[in-house]
Design a protein around this motif. Structure first.
Motif, PDB file in Angstrom:
ATOM      1  N   ALA A 177       4.641 -12.970   6.242  1.00  0.00           N
ATOM      2  CA  ALA A 177       5.190 -11.668   5.867  1.00  0.00           C
ATOM      3  C   ALA A 177       5.782 -11.711   4.557  1.00  0.00           C
ATOM      4  N   GLU A 178       6.733 -12.589   4.302  1.00  0.00           N
ATOM      5  CA  GLU A 178       7.327 -12.913   3.263  1.00  0.00           C
ATOM      6  C   GLU A 178       6.458 -13.031   2.217  1.00  0.00           C
ATOM      7  N   ARG A 179       5.423 -13.609   2.127  1.00  0.00           N
ATOM      8  CA  ARG A 179       4.465 -13.843   0.953  1.00  0.00           C
ATOM      9  C   ARG A 179       3.542 -12.607   0.835  1.00  0.00           C
ATOM     10  N   CYS A 180       3.471 -11.634   1.818  1.00  0.00           N
ATOM     11  CA  CYS A 180       2.646 -10.345   1.575  1.00  0.00           C
ATOM     12  C   CYS A 180       2.946  -9.534   0.439  1.00  0.00           C
ATOM     13  N   ARG A 181       1.940  -9.121  -0.191  1.00  0.00           N
ATOM     14  CA  ARG A 181       2.233  -8.204  -1.610  1.00  0.00           C
ATOM     15  C   ARG A 181       1.615  -6.797  -1.427  1.00  0.00           C
ATOM     16  N   PHE A 182       1.187  -6.556  -0.393  1.00  0.00           N
ATOM     17  CA  PHE A 182       0.657  -5.215  -0.098  1.00  0.00           C
ATOM     18  C   PHE A 182       1.511  -4.402   0.799  1.00  0.00           C
ATOM     19  N   GLY A 183       1.484  -3.021   0.572  1.00  0.00           N
ATOM     20  CA  GLY A 183       2.066  -2.162   1.419  1.00  0.00           C
ATOM     21  C   GLY A 183       1.079  -1.276   1.869  1.00  0.00           C
ATOM     22  N   ARG A 184       1.609   0.097   2.149  1.00  0.00           N
ATOM     23  CA  ARG A 184       0.652   1.217   2.462  1.00  0.00           C
ATOM     24  C   ARG A 184      -0.374   0.822   3.706  1.00  0.00           C
ATOM     25  N   ASP A 185      -1.645   0.800   3.215  1.00  0.00           N
ATOM     26  CA  ASP A 185      -2.543   0.650   4.346  1.00  0.00           C
ATOM     27  C   ASP A 185      -2.967  -0.893   4.630  1.00  0.00           C
ATOM     28  N   LEU A 186      -2.358  -1.719   3.971  1.00  0.00           N
ATOM     29  CA  LEU A 186      -2.949  -3.220   3.961  1.00  0.00           C
ATOM     30  C   LEU A 186      -2.016  -4.039   4.430  1.00  0.00           C
ATOM     31  N   PHE A 187      -0.698  -3.893   4.614  1.00  0.00           N
ATOM     32  CA  PHE A 187      -0.040  -5.039   4.727  1.00  0.00           C
ATOM     33  C   PHE A 187      -0.181  -5.839   6.130  1.00  0.00           C
ATOM     34  N   ASP A 188      -0.284  -5.021   7.108  1.00  0.00           N
ATOM     35  CA  ASP A 188      -0.628  -5.705   8.537  1.00  0.00           C
ATOM     36  C   ASP A 188      -2.242  -6.412   8.341  1.00  0.00           C
ATOM     37  N   THR A 189      -3.153  -5.962   7.618  1.00  0.00           N
ATOM     38  CA  THR A 189      -4.309  -6.672   7.196  1.00  0.00           C
ATOM     39  C   THR A 189      -3.891  -7.964   6.469  1.00  0.00           C
ATOM     40  N   PRO A 224     -11.358   5.675  -0.895  1.00  0.00           N
ATOM     41  CA  PRO A 224     -11.114   5.032  -2.280  1.00  0.00           C
ATOM     42  C   PRO A 224     -10.011   4.287  -2.559  1.00  0.00           C
ATOM     43  N   ARG A 225      -8.869   4.718  -2.013  1.00  0.00           N
ATOM     44  CA  ARG A 225      -7.508   3.946  -2.289  1.00  0.00           C
ATOM     45  C   ARG A 225      -7.629   2.431  -1.514  1.00  0.00           C
ATOM     46  N   THR A 226      -8.148   2.413  -0.395  1.00  0.00           N
ATOM     47  CA  THR A 226      -8.104   1.327   0.365  1.00  0.00           C
ATOM     48  C   THR A 226      -9.343   0.305  -0.344  1.00  0.00           C
ATOM     49  N   ILE A 227     -10.413   0.870  -0.964  1.00  0.00           N
ATOM     50  CA  ILE A 227     -11.275  -0.184  -1.471  1.00  0.00           C
ATOM     51  C   ILE A 227     -10.693  -0.656  -2.716  1.00  0.00           C
ATOM     52  N   VAL A 228      -9.980  -0.014  -3.628  1.00  0.00           N
ATOM     53  CA  VAL A 228      -9.386  -0.507  -4.607  1.00  0.00           C
ATOM     54  C   VAL A 228      -8.397  -1.606  -4.288  1.00  0.00           C
ATOM     55  N   ALA A 229      -7.790  -1.233  -3.192  1.00  0.00           N
ATOM     56  CA  ALA A 229      -6.736  -2.221  -2.683  1.00  0.00           C
ATOM     57  C   ALA A 229      -7.437  -3.466  -2.053  1.00  0.00           C
ATOM     58  N   LEU A 230      -8.513  -3.276  -1.423  1.00  0.00           N
ATOM     59  CA  LEU A 230      -9.440  -4.776  -1.003  1.00  0.00           C
ATOM     60  C   LEU A 230      -9.474  -5.429  -1.976  1.00  0.00           C
ATOM     61  N   VAL A 231     -10.146  -4.792  -2.995  1.00  0.00           N
ATOM     62  CA  VAL A 231     -10.500  -5.720  -4.367  1.00  0.00           C
ATOM     63  C   VAL A 231      -9.330  -6.629  -4.640  1.00  0.00           C
ATOM     64  N   ARG A 232      -8.320  -5.869  -4.719  1.00  0.00           N
ATOM     65  CA  ARG A 232      -6.966  -6.463  -5.425  1.00  0.00           C
ATOM     66  C   ARG A 232      -6.508  -7.789  -4.353  1.00  0.00           C
ATOM     67  N   LEU A 233      -6.656  -7.151  -3.082  1.00  0.00           N
ATOM     68  CA  LEU A 233      -6.326  -8.244  -2.016  1.00  0.00           C
ATOM     69  C   LEU A 233      -7.027  -9.466  -2.215  1.00  0.00           C
ATOM     70  N   ARG A 234      -8.441  -9.353  -2.230  1.00  0.00           N
ATOM     71  CA  ARG A 234      -9.394 -10.546  -2.283  1.00  0.00           C
ATOM     72  C   ARG A 234      -8.912 -11.429  -3.690  1.00  0.00           C
ATOM     73  N   LEU A 235      -8.666 -10.772  -4.988  1.00  0.00           N
ATOM     74  CA  LEU A 235      -8.269 -11.422  -6.099  1.00  0.00           C
ATOM     75  C   LEU A 235      -6.925 -12.254  -5.586  1.00  0.00           C
ATOM     76  N   VAL A 236      -5.898 -11.795  -4.879  1.00  0.00           N
ATOM     77  CA  VAL A 236      -4.504 -12.261  -4.561  1.00  0.00           C
ATOM     78  C   VAL A 236      -4.949 -13.461  -3.558  1.00  0.00           C
TER      79      VAL A 236
END
Length: 242
Positions: A177-189, A224-236
């Motif tokens: 959890a301390e390493r997670c970088r995303f909030g909003r819809d994607l923290f738990d994912t 749309p917001r989630t799709i963009v965030a998923l791309v960023r999460l994949r890169l991270v």
């Protein structure tokens, strides 16, 4: 000994944004139900950026009940609130509920699973596992199916769901959890993915989902917001494995 003197067995984290109409009833119900179970517990209300008086109601509940604490976050952000509540929790087991979606029977079953050191680190209340009953409108069920399929195909997720109720063994998941970088819809994912990628066991329990109020964010805005965030999460996640 008061409830705050001992390390609680269970911490319940409840993110709350503009929940003035239901927060008090939810916390009162959870408090009564957890007291009946006899074990030490705490409820952490992670209030985030409310404008309808939810912050004051949460503070009043903390005064009224020794088991209730409040974490205030200045901006509306569900994922950030969930992360803050998890990191502030003191219990051996941390369970996250929403103000409009909680199930003490799930807490009983899932907490018993994650509490042993050799048990799963996370147990998800899945809307898609065999035996689940998702009563939401078809459009929201479709979005969940597509989202979960992307996570399975692109990210290698082993579970059928990541959002909603979860029980976690705090000592096991806090480093991730301390390493997670995303909030909003994607923290738990992101948290579930990091835990799985670290080789920790996860599990799921089928649950019934029934909305008590309309969703706060429209599907048209969220997709749309989630799709963009998923791309960023994949890169991270790819960079973190290098």
């Amino acid at each position: 000994m008061t409830p705050t003197d001992a390390t609680p067995r269970v911490s319940v984290v409840v993110p709350a944004f503009n929940e003035a109409t239901i927060l008090a009833a939810t916390i009162e119900h959870l408090t009564a139900g957890l007291r009946e179970r006899g074990a030490q517990f705490e409820i952490v209300v992670a209030e985030n950026g409310s404008t309808d008086g939810t912050d004051h109601i949460a503070d009043e509940l903390a005064v009224a009940h020794a088991e209730v604490r409040v974490e205030h976050i200045t901006t509306p952000d569900y994922g950030a609130a969930l992360r803050a509540g998890l990191l502030a929790a003191r219990g051996t087991v941390v369970v996250n509920f929403d103000a409009d979606y909680y199930d003490l029977d799930f807490l009983d079953r899932a907490a018993a699973m994650v509490e042993p050191p050799d048990g799963p680190a996370i147990v998800v209340g899945s809307k898609r596992a065999p035996g689940a009953d998702d009563t939401r409108v078809w459009a929201r069920r479709l979005v969940t199916t597509v989202f979960s399929t992307i996570l399975r195909v692109v990210f290698g997720l082993r579970l059928s769901d990541t959002h909603g109720m979860k029980a976690m063994r705090r000592a096991a998941v806090v480093p991730y959890a301390e390493r997670c970088r995303f909030g909003r819809d994607l923290f738990d994912t992101e948290l579930v993915l990091r835990v799985e990628r670290a080789g920790l066991a996860t599990a799921e329990i089928p649950v019934r989902v029934e909305e008590l109020r309309p969703a706060r964010t429209s599907i048209i805005r969220r997709v749309p917001r989630t799709i963009v965030a998923l791309v960023r999460l994949r890169l991270v996640l790819w960079r973190d494995r290098r």
